[in-house]
Design a protein around this motif. Structure first.
Motif, short mmCIF file in Angstrom:
data_model
loop_
_atom_site.label_atom_id
_atom_site.label_comp_id
_atom_site.label_asym_id
_atom_site.label_seq_id
_atom_site.Cartn_x
_atom_site.Cartn_y
_atom_site.Cartn_z
N ALA A 76 -3.57 10.54 -14.83
CA ALA A 76 -2.51 9.57 -14.53
C ALA A 76 -2.70 8.96 -13.15
N CYS A 77 -3.07 9.79 -12.18
CA CYS A 77 -3.28 9.28 -10.81
C CYS A 77 -4.46 8.31 -10.75
N VAL A 78 -5.54 8.63 -11.45
CA VAL A 78 -6.71 7.74 -11.46
C VAL A 78 -6.37 6.41 -12.11
N LEU A 79 -5.65 6.45 -13.24
CA LEU A 79 -5.27 5.21 -13.92
C LEU A 79 -4.36 4.35 -13.03
N LEU A 80 -3.41 4.99 -12.36
CA LEU A 80 -2.54 4.23 -11.46
C LEU A 80 -3.32 3.64 -10.30
N TYR A 81 -4.24 4.43 -9.73
CA TYR A 81 -5.04 3.93 -8.61
C TYR A 81 -5.85 2.71 -9.02
N ARG A 82 -6.48 2.77 -10.19
CA ARG A 82 -7.29 1.64 -10.64
C ARG A 82 -6.41 0.42 -10.90
N GLY A 83 -5.23 0.66 -11.45
CA GLY A 83 -4.33 -0.46 -11.69
C GLY A 83 -3.87 -1.12 -10.39
N PHE A 84 -3.48 -0.34 -9.39
CA PHE A 84 -3.07 -0.90 -8.11
C PHE A 84 -4.23 -1.58 -7.40
N LYS A 85 -5.43 -1.00 -7.52
CA LYS A 85 -6.61 -1.58 -6.88
C LYS A 85 -6.94 -2.93 -7.49
N ARG A 86 -6.83 -3.00 -8.82
CA ARG A 86 -7.13 -4.25 -9.52
C ARG A 86 -6.12 -5.35 -9.15
N ASN A 87 -4.89 -4.98 -8.88
CA ASN A 87 -3.86 -5.96 -8.54
C ASN A 87 -3.78 -6.26 -7.04
N GLY A 88 -4.66 -5.65 -6.26
CA GLY A 88 -4.70 -5.93 -4.84
C GLY A 88 -3.68 -5.20 -4.00
N TRP A 89 -3.09 -4.17 -4.54
CA TRP A 89 -2.11 -3.41 -3.76
C TRP A 89 -2.78 -2.35 -2.91
N LYS A 147 0.83 -1.21 0.00
CA LYS A 147 0.00 0.00 0.00
C LYS A 147 0.86 1.26 0.00
N ILE A 148 1.90 1.25 0.81
CA ILE A 148 2.80 2.41 0.86
C ILE A 148 3.46 2.63 -0.49
N SER A 149 3.90 1.53 -1.12
CA SER A 149 4.57 1.64 -2.42
C SER A 149 3.59 2.15 -3.48
N ALA A 150 2.33 1.67 -3.43
CA ALA A 150 1.34 2.10 -4.42
C ALA A 150 1.05 3.60 -4.29
N TRP A 151 0.83 4.05 -3.07
CA TRP A 151 0.57 5.48 -2.88
C TRP A 151 1.79 6.32 -3.23
N ALA A 152 2.97 5.79 -2.96
CA ALA A 152 4.18 6.52 -3.34
C ALA A 152 4.28 6.65 -4.85
#
Length: 349
Positions: free
Chosen positions: A335-348, A291-296
Protein backbone atom coordinates in the motif's frame (compact mmCIF):
# COMPACT_ATOMS: atom_id res chain seq x y z
CA UNK A 1 20.23 61.50 7.62
CA UNK A 2 20.21 65.27 8.14
CA UNK A 3 19.10 66.59 11.51
CA UNK A 4 18.02 70.17 12.18
CA UNK A 5 20.00 72.20 14.69
CA UNK A 6 18.47 74.55 17.25
CA UNK A 7 18.28 78.19 16.25
CA UNK A 8 21.49 80.09 16.86
CA UNK A 9 23.55 77.00 17.58
CA UNK A 10 26.87 76.42 15.86
CA UNK A 11 27.49 73.24 13.96
CA UNK A 12 28.08 70.41 16.47
CA UNK A 13 31.77 69.76 17.11
CA UNK A 14 32.91 72.83 15.16
CA UNK A 15 33.99 74.80 18.24
CA UNK A 16 33.55 78.08 16.39
CA UNK A 17 31.78 81.31 17.15
CA UNK A 18 28.88 82.51 14.98
CA UNK A 19 30.20 84.08 11.77
CA UNK A 20 33.76 82.85 12.51
CA UNK A 21 35.66 80.25 10.47
CA UNK A 22 32.49 79.73 8.47
CA UNK A 23 33.65 80.24 4.89
CA UNK A 24 34.88 77.14 3.07
CA UNK A 25 36.09 79.19 0.11
CA UNK A 26 35.58 82.73 -1.13
CA UNK A 27 36.74 84.22 -4.42
CA UNK A 28 35.90 87.05 -6.78
CA UNK A 29 35.69 86.30 -10.50
CA UNK A 30 36.33 89.07 -13.00
CA UNK A 31 36.34 88.28 -16.73
CA UNK A 32 36.41 84.59 -15.86
CA UNK A 33 39.55 84.87 -13.71
CA UNK A 34 39.78 84.18 -9.99
CA UNK A 35 40.84 86.97 -7.67
CA UNK A 36 41.21 86.21 -3.97
CA UNK A 37 39.74 89.15 -2.03
CA UNK A 38 41.83 90.84 0.61
CA UNK A 39 38.91 90.56 3.05
CA UNK A 40 35.98 88.14 2.54
CA UNK A 41 33.70 90.67 4.23
CA UNK A 42 34.43 93.13 1.41
CA UNK A 43 34.25 90.57 -1.39
CA UNK A 44 30.84 91.74 -2.60
CA UNK A 45 31.94 95.37 -2.77
CA UNK A 46 35.10 94.37 -4.63
CA UNK A 47 33.12 92.23 -7.09
CA UNK A 48 30.63 95.02 -7.74
CA UNK A 49 33.35 97.62 -8.33
CA UNK A 50 35.13 95.32 -10.79
CA UNK A 51 31.92 94.26 -12.56
CA UNK A 52 32.43 90.63 -11.51
CA UNK A 53 30.86 88.32 -8.98
CA UNK A 54 31.80 86.64 -5.74
CA UNK A 55 31.36 82.93 -5.02
CA UNK A 56 31.03 82.27 -1.31
CA UNK A 57 30.98 78.63 -0.18
CA UNK A 58 29.51 77.69 3.23
CA UNK A 59 29.09 74.36 5.03
CA UNK A 60 26.20 73.75 7.44
CA UNK A 61 26.01 77.27 8.88
CA UNK A 62 23.94 77.97 11.96
CA UNK A 63 21.30 80.69 12.05
CA UNK A 64 23.64 83.07 13.83
CA UNK A 65 26.48 82.40 11.40
CA UNK A 66 24.33 83.04 8.35
CA UNK A 67 22.60 86.11 9.76
CA UNK A 68 25.59 88.41 9.28
CA UNK A 69 26.20 87.19 5.74
CA UNK A 70 22.50 87.56 4.93
CA UNK A 71 22.63 91.19 6.06
CA UNK A 72 25.63 92.01 3.87
CA UNK A 73 24.20 90.31 0.77
CA UNK A 74 20.55 91.23 1.30
CA UNK A 75 19.28 87.65 1.40
CA UNK A 76 15.58 87.06 1.97
CA UNK A 77 14.88 85.84 5.53
CA UNK A 78 12.63 82.97 4.39
CA UNK A 79 15.37 81.66 2.11
CA UNK A 80 17.91 82.03 4.92
CA UNK A 81 15.71 79.96 7.22
CA UNK A 82 15.46 77.20 4.61
CA UNK A 83 19.23 77.26 4.13
CA UNK A 84 19.90 76.85 7.84
CA UNK A 85 17.54 74.00 8.67
CA UNK A 86 17.70 72.11 5.35
CA UNK A 87 15.25 69.21 4.80
CA UNK A 88 13.85 71.00 1.76
CA UNK A 89 12.59 69.53 -1.48
CA UNK A 90 14.28 70.68 -4.71
CA UNK A 91 12.78 74.03 -5.64
CA UNK A 92 13.43 77.42 -7.21
CA UNK A 93 12.19 80.65 -5.62
CA UNK A 94 12.59 84.10 -7.13
CA UNK A 95 12.91 87.20 -4.99
CA UNK A 96 13.25 90.88 -5.90
CA UNK A 97 16.94 90.88 -6.68
CA UNK A 98 17.87 87.23 -6.91
CA UNK A 99 16.84 83.59 -6.77
CA UNK A 100 17.15 80.79 -4.24
CA UNK A 101 17.49 77.19 -5.42
CA UNK A 102 17.56 73.96 -3.44
CA UNK A 103 19.14 70.83 -4.88
CA UNK A 104 19.22 67.40 -3.31
CA UNK A 105 22.53 65.54 -3.59
CA UNK A 106 22.96 61.78 -3.55
CA UNK A 107 25.80 59.31 -3.27
CA UNK A 108 25.93 55.52 -3.44
CA UNK A 109 26.95 53.76 -0.24
CA UNK A 110 29.17 50.84 -1.22
CA UNK A 111 28.52 47.48 0.46
CA UNK A 112 29.86 43.94 0.06
CA UNK A 113 26.38 42.40 0.07
CA UNK A 114 22.95 43.94 0.13
CA UNK A 115 21.07 43.07 3.31
CA UNK A 116 17.66 43.93 4.72
CA UNK A 117 19.26 46.84 6.64
CA UNK A 118 21.84 48.10 4.15
CA UNK A 119 22.09 51.83 3.51
CA UNK A 120 22.31 52.21 -0.24
CA UNK A 121 21.65 55.89 -0.99
CA UNK A 122 22.85 58.77 1.20
CA UNK A 123 21.37 62.19 0.49
CA UNK A 124 22.36 65.75 1.29
CA UNK A 125 21.45 69.24 0.12
CA UNK A 126 22.98 72.23 -1.63
CA UNK A 127 21.29 75.61 -1.39
CA UNK A 128 22.27 78.32 -3.85
CA UNK A 129 21.65 82.05 -3.42
CA UNK A 130 22.11 83.78 -6.78
CA UNK A 131 22.24 87.53 -7.37
CA UNK A 132 23.63 89.89 -9.96
CA UNK A 133 27.09 89.93 -8.36
CA UNK A 134 27.18 86.95 -6.02
CA UNK A 135 26.70 83.21 -5.65
CA UNK A 136 26.41 81.76 -2.15
CA UNK A 137 26.38 77.98 -1.81
CA UNK A 138 25.29 76.33 1.43
CA UNK A 139 26.00 72.61 1.69
CA UNK A 140 24.48 70.06 4.08
CA UNK A 141 25.56 66.44 4.36
CA UNK A 142 28.80 64.47 4.45
CA UNK A 143 29.26 64.36 0.68
CA UNK A 144 28.79 66.59 -2.34
CA UNK A 145 31.80 68.82 -1.76
CA UNK A 146 32.23 71.58 -4.34
CA UNK A 147 35.98 72.16 -4.11
CA UNK A 148 36.84 69.98 -7.11
CA UNK A 149 33.95 71.49 -9.07
CA UNK A 150 35.20 75.02 -8.33
CA UNK A 151 38.71 74.13 -9.51
CA UNK A 152 37.34 72.57 -12.69
CA UNK A 153 35.10 75.55 -13.38
CA UNK A 154 38.00 77.95 -12.93
CA UNK A 155 39.61 76.29 -15.95
CA UNK A 156 36.60 77.26 -18.09
CA UNK A 157 37.03 81.00 -18.38
CA UNK A 158 34.47 81.45 -21.17
CA UNK A 159 31.78 79.86 -19.04
CA UNK A 160 32.63 81.94 -15.97
CA UNK A 161 32.40 85.07 -18.11
CA UNK A 162 28.65 84.42 -18.37
CA UNK A 163 28.25 85.40 -14.74
CA UNK A 164 26.97 83.85 -11.49
CA UNK A 165 24.42 81.67 -13.30
CA UNK A 166 27.35 79.68 -14.76
CA UNK A 167 28.12 78.50 -11.22
CA UNK A 168 24.49 77.47 -10.69
CA UNK A 169 24.59 75.54 -13.98
CA UNK A 170 27.83 73.78 -13.02
CA UNK A 171 26.40 72.77 -9.63
CA UNK A 172 23.14 71.50 -11.15
CA UNK A 173 25.04 69.56 -13.81
CA UNK A 174 27.33 68.06 -11.15
CA UNK A 175 24.36 67.01 -9.00
CA UNK A 176 22.54 65.38 -11.92
CA UNK A 177 25.70 63.55 -13.00
CA UNK A 178 25.93 62.12 -9.49
CA UNK A 179 22.32 60.97 -9.83
CA UNK A 180 23.27 59.10 -13.00
CA UNK A 181 26.15 57.34 -11.22
CA UNK A 182 23.97 56.40 -8.24
CA UNK A 183 21.19 55.08 -10.48
CA UNK A 184 23.70 52.93 -12.39
CA UNK A 185 25.06 51.48 -9.13
CA UNK A 186 21.55 50.79 -7.81
CA UNK A 187 20.74 49.08 -11.10
CA UNK A 188 23.55 46.60 -10.39
CA UNK A 189 21.91 45.81 -7.03
CA UNK A 190 18.57 45.32 -8.78
CA UNK A 191 20.17 42.92 -11.27
CA UNK A 192 21.75 40.93 -8.42
CA UNK A 193 18.42 40.65 -6.63
CA UNK A 194 16.63 39.63 -9.84
CA UNK A 195 19.14 36.83 -10.41
CA UNK A 196 18.78 35.70 -6.80
CA UNK A 197 14.97 35.62 -6.93
CA UNK A 198 14.89 33.49 -10.09
CA UNK A 199 17.75 31.18 -9.13
CA UNK A 200 17.23 27.56 -8.10
CA UNK A 201 18.44 28.11 -4.55
CA UNK A 202 15.99 28.99 -1.83
CA UNK A 203 16.65 32.45 -0.35
CA UNK A 204 14.58 34.99 1.51
CA UNK A 205 15.02 38.07 -0.70
CA UNK A 206 11.86 39.92 0.34
CA UNK A 207 13.58 41.90 3.09
CA UNK A 208 16.41 42.94 0.76
CA UNK A 209 13.96 43.89 -1.98
CA UNK A 210 11.92 46.05 0.37
CA UNK A 211 15.04 47.79 1.73
CA UNK A 212 16.34 48.58 -1.76
CA UNK A 213 12.91 49.89 -2.74
CA UNK A 214 12.96 52.22 0.28
CA UNK A 215 16.45 53.45 -0.57
CA UNK A 216 15.44 54.00 -4.19
CA UNK A 217 12.56 56.14 -2.92
CA UNK A 218 15.13 58.52 -1.37
CA UNK A 219 16.80 58.89 -4.75
CA UNK A 220 13.44 59.40 -6.43
CA UNK A 221 12.54 62.20 -4.01
CA UNK A 222 15.81 63.92 -4.92
CA UNK A 223 15.47 63.54 -8.69
CA UNK A 224 11.78 63.96 -9.56
CA UNK A 225 11.12 67.47 -8.13
CA UNK A 226 14.24 68.85 -9.85
CA UNK A 227 12.61 68.89 -13.28
CA UNK A 228 10.37 71.88 -12.57
CA UNK A 229 13.13 74.26 -11.31
CA UNK A 230 15.37 73.37 -14.25
CA UNK A 231 12.49 73.93 -16.64
CA UNK A 232 11.97 77.42 -15.22
CA UNK A 233 15.65 78.25 -15.64
CA UNK A 234 15.68 76.90 -19.20
CA UNK A 235 12.43 78.33 -20.55
CA UNK A 236 11.28 81.28 -18.44
CA UNK A 237 12.64 84.75 -17.99
CA UNK A 238 14.74 84.98 -14.82
CA UNK A 239 16.48 88.30 -14.37
CA UNK A 240 19.78 86.95 -13.03
CA UNK A 241 20.03 84.22 -15.69
CA UNK A 242 21.09 85.55 -19.12
CA UNK A 243 19.65 84.09 -22.30
CA UNK A 244 23.03 82.58 -23.19
CA UNK A 245 22.72 80.24 -20.20
CA UNK A 246 19.31 78.82 -21.06
CA UNK A 247 20.66 76.21 -23.46
CA UNK A 248 22.97 74.96 -20.68
CA UNK A 249 20.07 74.51 -18.29
CA UNK A 250 18.04 72.76 -21.01
CA UNK A 251 20.85 70.23 -21.31
CA UNK A 252 20.83 69.61 -17.56
CA UNK A 253 17.04 69.33 -17.65
CA UNK A 254 17.29 66.66 -20.36
CA UNK A 255 19.74 64.65 -18.25
CA UNK A 256 17.53 65.03 -15.18
CA UNK A 257 14.50 63.74 -17.08
CA UNK A 258 16.44 60.73 -18.30
CA UNK A 259 17.67 59.80 -14.84
CA UNK A 260 14.15 60.36 -13.48
CA UNK A 261 12.81 57.88 -16.03
CA UNK A 262 15.60 55.44 -15.16
CA UNK A 263 14.80 55.63 -11.46
CA UNK A 264 11.09 55.17 -12.21
CA UNK A 265 11.86 52.10 -14.33
CA UNK A 266 14.03 50.62 -11.57
CA UNK A 267 11.23 51.17 -9.07
CA UNK A 268 8.72 49.42 -11.33
CA UNK A 269 11.17 46.57 -11.93
CA UNK A 270 11.69 46.17 -8.18
CA UNK A 271 7.93 46.01 -7.71
CA UNK A 272 7.70 43.24 -10.31
CA UNK A 273 10.62 41.35 -8.74
CA UNK A 274 9.02 41.69 -5.31
CA UNK A 275 5.74 40.26 -6.62
CA UNK A 276 7.63 37.42 -8.32
CA UNK A 277 9.49 36.70 -5.08
CA UNK A 278 6.22 36.55 -3.15
CA UNK A 279 4.72 34.27 -5.80
CA UNK A 280 7.73 31.94 -5.68
CA UNK A 281 7.59 31.87 -1.90
CA UNK A 282 3.90 30.99 -2.02
CA UNK A 283 4.56 28.31 -4.63
CA UNK A 284 7.37 26.85 -2.53
CA UNK A 285 5.08 26.77 0.50
CA UNK A 286 2.42 24.96 -1.51
CA UNK A 287 4.96 22.40 -2.71
CA UNK A 288 6.12 21.82 0.86
CA UNK A 289 2.53 21.41 1.99
CA UNK A 290 1.85 18.86 -0.77
CA UNK A 291 4.93 16.87 0.23
CA UNK A 292 3.90 16.91 3.88
CA UNK A 293 0.36 15.83 2.97
CA UNK A 294 1.67 13.02 0.73
CA UNK A 295 3.97 11.61 3.39
CA UNK A 296 1.20 11.93 5.96
CA UNK A 297 -1.08 9.89 3.65
CA UNK A 298 1.57 7.20 3.23
CA UNK A 299 2.24 7.00 6.95
CA UNK A 300 -1.52 6.79 7.64
CA UNK A 301 -1.73 3.28 6.05
CA UNK A 302 0.57 1.41 8.51
CA UNK A 303 -0.81 3.55 11.32
CA UNK A 304 -4.38 2.51 10.53
CA UNK A 305 -3.56 -1.20 10.17
CA UNK A 306 -1.44 -1.22 13.34
CA UNK A 307 -4.23 0.59 15.13
CA UNK A 308 -6.81 -2.01 14.10
CA UNK A 309 -4.69 -4.93 15.24
CA UNK A 310 -3.82 -3.15 18.45
CA UNK A 311 -7.44 -3.22 19.67
CA UNK A 312 -6.87 -6.73 21.15
CA UNK A 313 -10.27 -8.27 20.30
CA UNK A 314 -10.45 -12.07 20.56
CA UNK A 315 -12.05 -12.72 17.19
CA UNK A 316 -10.02 -10.84 14.62
CA UNK A 317 -9.14 -12.19 11.17
CA UNK A 318 -5.99 -14.23 10.78
CA UNK A 319 -4.91 -14.03 14.42
CA UNK A 320 -4.18 -17.73 14.51
CA UNK A 321 -2.80 -18.01 10.98
CA UNK A 322 0.94 -18.73 10.77
CA UNK A 323 1.54 -16.35 7.88
CA UNK A 324 -0.79 -13.61 9.13
CA UNK A 325 1.96 -11.33 10.51
CA UNK A 326 4.16 -11.43 7.34
CA UNK A 327 1.01 -10.97 5.25
CA UNK A 328 0.06 -7.80 7.11
CA UNK A 329 3.59 -6.41 6.72
CA UNK A 330 3.48 -7.19 2.99
CA UNK A 331 0.09 -5.47 2.75
CA UNK A 332 1.45 -2.36 4.47
CA UNK A 333 4.53 -2.28 2.23
CA UNK A 334 2.48 -2.73 -0.95
CA UNK A 335 0.00 0.00 0.00
CA UNK A 336 2.81 2.42 0.86
CA UNK A 337 4.64 1.73 -2.42
CA UNK A 338 1.47 2.22 -4.46
CA UNK A 339 0.70 5.49 -2.68
CA UNK A 340 4.28 6.71 -3.13
CA UNK A 341 4.20 6.00 -6.87
CA UNK A 342 0.85 7.71 -7.19
CA UNK A 343 2.02 10.87 -5.38
CA UNK A 344 5.28 10.86 -7.33
CA UNK A 345 3.44 10.61 -10.63
CA UNK A 346 1.20 13.55 -9.68
CA UNK A 347 4.13 15.72 -8.64
CA UNK A 348 3.42 15.76 -4.94
CA UNK A 349 6.76 14.15 -4.08
Amino acid sequence: MLRPRPAGAARPGSGRRPDADLVVDCAVYVDGRRIDPTDPHDALREATERDGFVWLGLYEPSEGELAGIAGRYGLHPLAVEDAVYAHQRPKLEQYDDGIFMVLKTATYVAHEQLTATSEVVDTGEIMVFLGANYVITVRHGHHGGLTALRRSLEQQRELLCLGPSAVLYAIADHVVDDFVDVAAAVEDDVDELEASVFSDRRADDIGRLYQLKRELMSLRRAVSPLENPLQKLANRQVDVVPDAMRSYFRDVEDHAIRVRDQVGSLDELLTSILQASLARTSQADNEDMRKISAWAGIIAVPTAIAGIYGMNFSYMPELDWRWGYPMVLLLILTACVLLYRGFKRNGWL
